[in-house]
Design a protein around this motif. Structure first.
Motif, PDB file in Angstrom:
ATOM      1  N   SER A 151       0.946  -1.289  -0.156  1.00 13.24           N
ATOM      2  CA  SER A 151       0.102   0.222   0.200  1.00 13.24           C
ATOM      3  C   SER A 151       0.907   1.162   0.070  1.00 13.24           C
ATOM      4  CB  SER A 151      -0.901  -0.162   1.260  1.00 13.24           C
ATOM      5  OG  SER A 151      -1.596   0.999   1.391  1.00 13.24           O
ATOM      6  N   ALA A 301      -7.053   7.127  -3.415  1.00 13.43           N
ATOM      7  CA  ALA A 301      -7.847   6.868  -2.297  1.00 13.43           C
ATOM      8  C   ALA A 301      -8.744   5.780  -2.871  1.00 13.43           C
ATOM      9  CB  ALA A 301      -8.530   8.432  -2.071  1.00 13.43           C
ATOM     10  N   GLN A 304      -6.885   2.533  -2.458  1.00 14.62           N
ATOM     11  CA  GLN A 304      -6.727   2.140  -1.086  1.00 14.62           C
ATOM     12  C   GLN A 304      -7.987   1.607  -0.531  1.00 14.62           C
ATOM     13  OE1 GLN A 304      -3.906   2.074   0.526  1.00 14.62           O
ATOM     14  NE2 GLN A 304      -2.368   3.158  -0.444  1.00 14.62           N
ATOM     15  N   ARG A 305      -9.200   2.259  -0.880  1.00 15.87           N
ATOM     16  CA  ARG A 305     -10.527   1.921  -0.360  1.00 15.87           C
ATOM     17  C   ARG A 305     -10.694   0.500  -0.695  1.00 15.87           C
ATOM     18  NH1 ARG A 305     -15.796   4.685  -1.603  1.00 15.87           N
ATOM     19  NH2 ARG A 305     -15.343   3.660  -3.593  1.00 15.87           N
ATOM     20  N   THR A 308      -8.065  -2.173   0.980  1.00 17.66           N
ATOM     21  CA  THR A 308      -7.986  -2.092   2.494  1.00 17.66           C
ATOM     22  C   THR A 308      -8.824  -3.282   3.113  1.00 17.66           C
ATOM     23  OG1 THR A 308      -7.185   0.111   2.436  1.00 17.66           O
ATOM     24  CG2 THR A 308      -8.118  -0.955   4.513  1.00 17.66           C
ATOM     25  N   THR A 310     -10.015  -4.370   6.969  1.00 15.76           N
ATOM     26  CA  THR A 310      -9.888  -3.994   8.249  1.00 15.76           C
ATOM     27  C   THR A 310     -10.789  -4.842   9.026  1.00 15.76           C
ATOM     28  OG1 THR A 310     -11.957  -2.356   7.822  1.00 15.76           O
ATOM     29  CG2 THR A 310      -9.789  -1.350   7.619  1.00 15.76           C
ATOM     30  N   ASP A 316     -13.169   0.712   8.076  1.00 20.36           N
ATOM     31  CA  ASP A 316     -13.856   1.017   6.686  1.00 20.36           C
ATOM     32  C   ASP A 316     -14.427   2.332   6.252  1.00 20.36           C
ATOM     33  OD1 ASP A 316     -13.755  -1.553   5.947  1.00 20.36           O
ATOM     34  OD2 ASP A 316     -15.670  -2.151   6.855  1.00 20.36           O
ATOM     35  N   TYR A 318     -12.636   4.922   7.800  1.00 19.16           N
ATOM     36  CA  TYR A 318     -11.564   5.405   7.606  1.00 19.16           C
ATOM     37  C   TYR A 318     -11.109   5.790   5.981  1.00 19.16           C
ATOM     38  CZ  TYR A 318      -6.692   7.268   7.357  1.00 19.16           C
ATOM     39  OH  TYR A 318      -5.442   7.619   7.103  1.00 19.16           O
ATOM     40  N   VAL A 319     -11.206   4.834   5.501  1.00 25.12           N
ATOM     41  CA  VAL A 319     -10.785   4.818   4.030  1.00 25.12           C
ATOM     42  C   VAL A 319     -11.886   5.506   3.021  1.00 25.12           C
ATOM     43  CG1 VAL A 319      -9.043   2.760   4.272  1.00 25.12           C
ATOM     44  CG2 VAL A 319     -11.525   2.355   3.717  1.00 25.12           C
ATOM     45  N   ASN A 322     -11.476   9.213   3.210  1.00 27.12           N
ATOM     46  CA  ASN A 322     -10.214   9.675   2.649  1.00 27.12           C
ATOM     47  C   ASN A 322     -10.655   9.918   1.239  1.00 27.12           C
ATOM     48  OD1 ASN A 322      -8.659   9.735   4.861  1.00 27.12           O
ATOM     49  ND2 ASN A 322      -7.613   7.646   4.519  1.00 27.12           N
TER      50      ASN A 322
END
Length: 423
Positions: A151, A301, A304-305, A308, A310, A316, A318-319, A322
């Motif tokens: 990442s 962004a 990353q979402r 990611t 979690t 979830d 948080y991303v 972003n």
């Protein structure tokens, strides 16, 4: 004439602070000695010797090296291997284990497990289970680290591409700034030339008033007024000369030359003052470096979402937040750049109008001067009045030339927008 410069040298000094010895590096260099400059030379030197551009280049290289380092670590990272096993704790487990190996035994005659063996095997099995749990935990941690490195490497790649856009944007910004500085210098140079001539005229006026006073044709008030006019002119010239000197020093440092008060600053040739052809705002935004950066950040962004993983809802959120932040920054940047585009075209229209008025004023004054020269030949006005009016015309010509320079600077600003730089 250009004298070659030596490479910068770092002089190391020492300083002790709270028992710690620190090295202090002071860089120095021999500046080139130049007698004449023009805009092309200024731009070439400014772009060739700029520290900010060099730092952005080094930053892109650093991002690439770190990205390669992380990708290498991802490829080389391996999980902990563990082959679990189990010792039999009962006669039946032992029979099954031996049967799996193709060994047939008679439990009544050949097989026996005592209490001590059972206890020992249970303890060993618990240890084996514990080691397996540890190995599983380590593998999970390694997997998380591998994901985190992958990442981060992807983020570094985005940062590296953004740095390319920032480099191009900085280059355009430096170019426009130096054009502005050069135009400012030329404008002050033209204004100083007029003020020097005006000062001589005022001094002549004072001398004339003093001679007339001696003949009884001028009053003391005329002498005082002439002296005040001369003092005011001298003071204004001093301020302008100091501003010119400071601007020349700053430009000299920017382009790596030694300060030369007698430096010849050549005019900008081929300035054409005409209405600008407006470019569609959407097209300018699509080419803007800042839009490219915000678009890259939005794509990052999103990446990353989507990748990611979690363990709770907060990760979830948080991303996802972003992504929203990146989209909001993109819309905000677009709005700000749109306002700057409108401001630039408005500034160009105002600069064109200012030049048109100054040019019209010059033509009017020239016509008036021609009529005054006719009246002078007819004896209706004095030579002194004709000369004073001629000086007024020179002032108007200087104002017109300065207005043309200002329009040129705005014109270059509009051209830079086509190349992606909006300020």
């Amino acid at each position: 004439m250009v004298v070659s410069a030596t490479s910068p040298v770092a002089h190391a000094l020492t300083s002790e602070t709270n028992g710690r010895v620190e090295n202090i590096y002071v860089y120095s260099s021999t500046l080139d000695k130049v007698d004449v400059i023009d805009l092309e030379t200024v731009l070439k030197r400014a772009l060739g010797n700029n520290e900010n551009l060099m730092l952005l280049t080094l930053r892109a290289v650093a991002f690439l090296n770190k990205q390669d380092d992380l990708n290498t670590q991802v490829n080389e990272s391996r999980g902990v291997g563990f082959n679990g096993g189990r010792l039999p704790e009962t006669p039946n487990e032992l029979i099954d284990s031996m049967a799996q190996q193709g060994i047939k035994v008679d439990p009544a005659e050949e097989l026996w497990i005592g209490p001590m063996t059972t206890t020992t095997n249970k303890a060993i099995n618990q240890t084996i289970q514990g080691v397996g749990a540890v190995a599983s935990g380590l593998n999970e941690i390694i997997a998380q680290q591998r994901y985190q490195m992958r990442s981060t490497a992807h983020q570094l790649e985005t940062d590296r591409f953004n740095t390319f856009h920032q480099y191009a944007e900085a280059k355009e910004g430096i170019r426009l700034q130096q054009i502005s500085n050069y135009v400012n210098l030329l404008g002050m140079k033209k204004q100083l030339a007029y003020m020097d001539e005006y000062e001589r005229t005022v001094q002549t006026e004072l001398n004339r008033a003093m001679r007339l006073h001696e003949l009884g044709l001028a009053s003391d008030e005329d002498i005082v007024a002439a002296k005040r006019a001369l003092s005011k002119q001298v003071d204004q010239a001093k301020v302008l000369k100091e501003n010119f000197r400071l601007a020349l020093i700053q430009l000299s440092f920017d382009i790596g030359i030694a300060y030369n008060p007698d430096l010849v600053i050549r005019d900008i040739e081929g300035i054409v003052v005409a209405p600008l052809e407006r470019v569609d705002t959407k097209k300018l935004l699509e080419q803007a470096y800042q839009i490219r950066v915000t678009s890259n950040n939005f794509d990052e962004a999103m990446w990353q979402r989507e990748r990611t993983v979690t363990s709770n809802v907060y990760g979830d959120r948080y991303v996802s937040t972003n992504v929203t932040i990146a989209a909001t920054k993109g819309r905000k940047t677009e709005l700000e750049l749109t306002k700057k585009i409108e401001a630039t075209y408005s500034e160009a229209n105002q600069a064109l109008q200012a030049y048109t008025e100054e040019a019209r004023n010059v033509e009017d004054l020239r016509a008036d001067l021609r009529r005054m020269e006719i009246r002078y030949k007819a004896g209706a006005v004095s030579k002194h009045e004709v000369n004073a009016f001629g000086l007024k015309l020179k002032q108007a010509e200087a104002a017109r030339d300065i207005a043309a320079l200002k329009f040129y600077a705005v014109q270059e600003k509009a051209k830079a927008m086509k190349r992606g730089f909006i300020s």
